[in-house]
Design an enzyme around this catalytic site. Structure first.
Site, PDB file in Angstrom:
ATOM      1  N   HIS A   8       3.366  -1.212  -2.529  1.00  0.00           N
ATOM      2  CA  HIS A   8       2.117  -1.644  -3.135  1.00  0.00           C
ATOM      3  C   HIS A   8       1.013  -1.612  -2.088  1.00  0.00           C
ATOM      4  CE1 HIS A   8       4.428  -2.717  -6.577  1.00  0.00           C
ATOM      5  NE2 HIS A   8       5.002  -3.759  -6.013  1.00  0.00           N
ATOM      6  N   THR A   9      -0.213  -1.683  -2.569  1.00  0.00           N
ATOM      7  CA  THR A   9      -1.361  -1.683  -1.669  1.00  0.00           C
ATOM      8  C   THR A   9      -1.282  -2.879  -0.721  1.00  0.00           C
ATOM      9  OG1 THR A   9      -2.703  -0.654  -3.377  1.00  0.00           O
ATOM     10  CG2 THR A   9      -3.873  -1.695  -1.550  1.00  0.00           C
ATOM     11  N   GLN A  10      -1.361  -2.610   0.556  1.00  0.00           N
ATOM     12  CA  GLN A  10      -1.258  -3.668   1.559  1.00  0.00           C
ATOM     13  C   GLN A  10      -2.611  -4.273   1.927  1.00  0.00           C
ATOM     14  OE1 GLN A  10       1.861  -4.747   2.791  1.00  0.00           O
ATOM     15  NE2 GLN A  10       2.412  -3.504   1.026  1.00  0.00           N
ATOM     16  N   GLN A  11      -3.683  -3.531   1.683  1.00  0.00           N
ATOM     17  CA  GLN A  11      -5.014  -4.049   1.976  1.00  0.00           C
ATOM     18  C   GLN A  11      -6.038  -3.242   1.186  1.00  0.00           C
ATOM     19  OE1 GLN A  11      -5.595  -3.488   6.167  1.00  0.00           O
ATOM     20  NE2 GLN A  11      -5.982  -1.303   5.980  1.00  0.00           N
TER      21      GLN A  11
ATOM     22  N   TRP B 217      -6.744  -6.891  -5.497  1.00  0.00           N
ATOM     23  CA  TRP B 217      -7.487  -7.330  -4.311  1.00  0.00           C
ATOM     24  C   TRP B 217      -8.950  -7.596  -4.661  1.00  0.00           C
ATOM     25  CZ3 TRP B 217      -5.123  -8.203   0.401  1.00  0.00           C
ATOM     26  CH2 TRP B 217      -3.796  -7.771   0.502  1.00  0.00           C
TER      27      TRP B 217
END
Length: 273
Positions: free
Chosen positions: A38-41, A148
């Site tokens: 998954h997107t980490q940032q 996010w």
């Protein structure tokens, strides 16, 4: 195997079936085994969104910048999105997640509109959309795949006949207040908004609310301060208003700024002492 469009939907010949299976690699299990990631940032991000309640409804403001790290990459991004006729969504954080969120919410509103036509189902109120977002954000966070974003939801609550303003972020944190902000706006704009709000309505908020002109002037001042102090902002922004009559989003405005004072700062420009 024939992939030509003319052959789509046509049965395979015996020879084609033999070719398809005889050339399939032995032991092949389909997709390569790999961990789900998954997107980490966040990558392309927007900064603060600020909002406050006023006499006629709710006002939100956000600048038009989407930054790629420290690069001011996209300068014409609208981070205020109408939801239905009496709700507005303002988002900070990852812009791709915001795009996905807009698509999902618009689809939800289309389904609700269809229900309203068939069985008289009432439209979703701002508080309903706020609750939906709270559950969505918390669910995504619980699966270690968060959206996010930090969002403000503003609108007019016809059931209570009053403006509504709420906050939700990637952890599923939620709260409502007469003045709210995301990002650096929490530190730089929120004190200014509270000061303006409490000067008119009192600390308990039971007095008269700011007029439309006073509220817009307060947001203009905050957006100017954010441009001066937040390195990920620009002085081009939009203001959205939600009243009983509906949602309006202004064209982009430019905050007038003055940088002459910087020449007197040590270390700025050609000054060495």
């Amino acid at each position: 195997m024939n992939h030509h469009p003319a052959a789509w939907g046509q049965p395979l010949t015996a020879h084609q079936q033999f070719d398809m299976y005889s050339t399939f690699p032995i032991g092949h299990t389909g997709a390569a085994a790999a961990p789900v990631t998954h997107t980490q940032q966040p990558l392309v991000t927007g900064t603060s969104v600020i909002g406050l309640k006023y006499a006629d409804g709710v006002m939100l403001a956000a600048d038009n910048l989407a930054s790629y790290g420290s690069l001011a990459r996209f300068r014409d991004i609208q981070r205020l999105h109408p939801l239905g006729t009496h709700t507005i969504l303002g988002a900070a954080g990852d812009m791709s997640d915001f795009q996905w969120l807009k698509k999902e919410l618009d689809a939800l509103l289309r389904d609700e509109e269809a229900l309203k036509l068939t069985d008289g189902h009432p439209p979703l109120a701002p508080r309903n959309l706020y609750t939906f977002l709270a559950n969505l954000f918390y669910s995504r966070r619980s699966r270690i795949n968060p959206l996010w974003n930090a969002c403000l939801v503003g609108g007019w609550d016809f059931e209570k006949d009053e403006p509504f303003l709420g906050y939700v972020d990637l952890l599923g944190t939620t709260y409502t207040a007469p003045t709210l902000a995301t990002g650096f706006g929490m530190h730089l704009a929120q004190p200014l908004l509270r000061e303006k709000f409490e000067a008119k309505a009192g600390v308990d908020g039971k007095g008269p609310l700011l007029s439309a002109e006073e509220a817009e002037a307060a947001l203009d001042e905050c957006m100017k301060v954010l441009f001066y102090r937040d390195a990920r902002s620009i002085n081009k922004y939009q203001i959205a208003k939600v009243t009983k009559d509906g949602v309006t989003i202004s064209d982009s405005k430019t905050a007038p700024t003055v940088w002459d004072f910087a020449e007197g700062l040590r270390g700025y420009g050609a000054q060495v002492q």
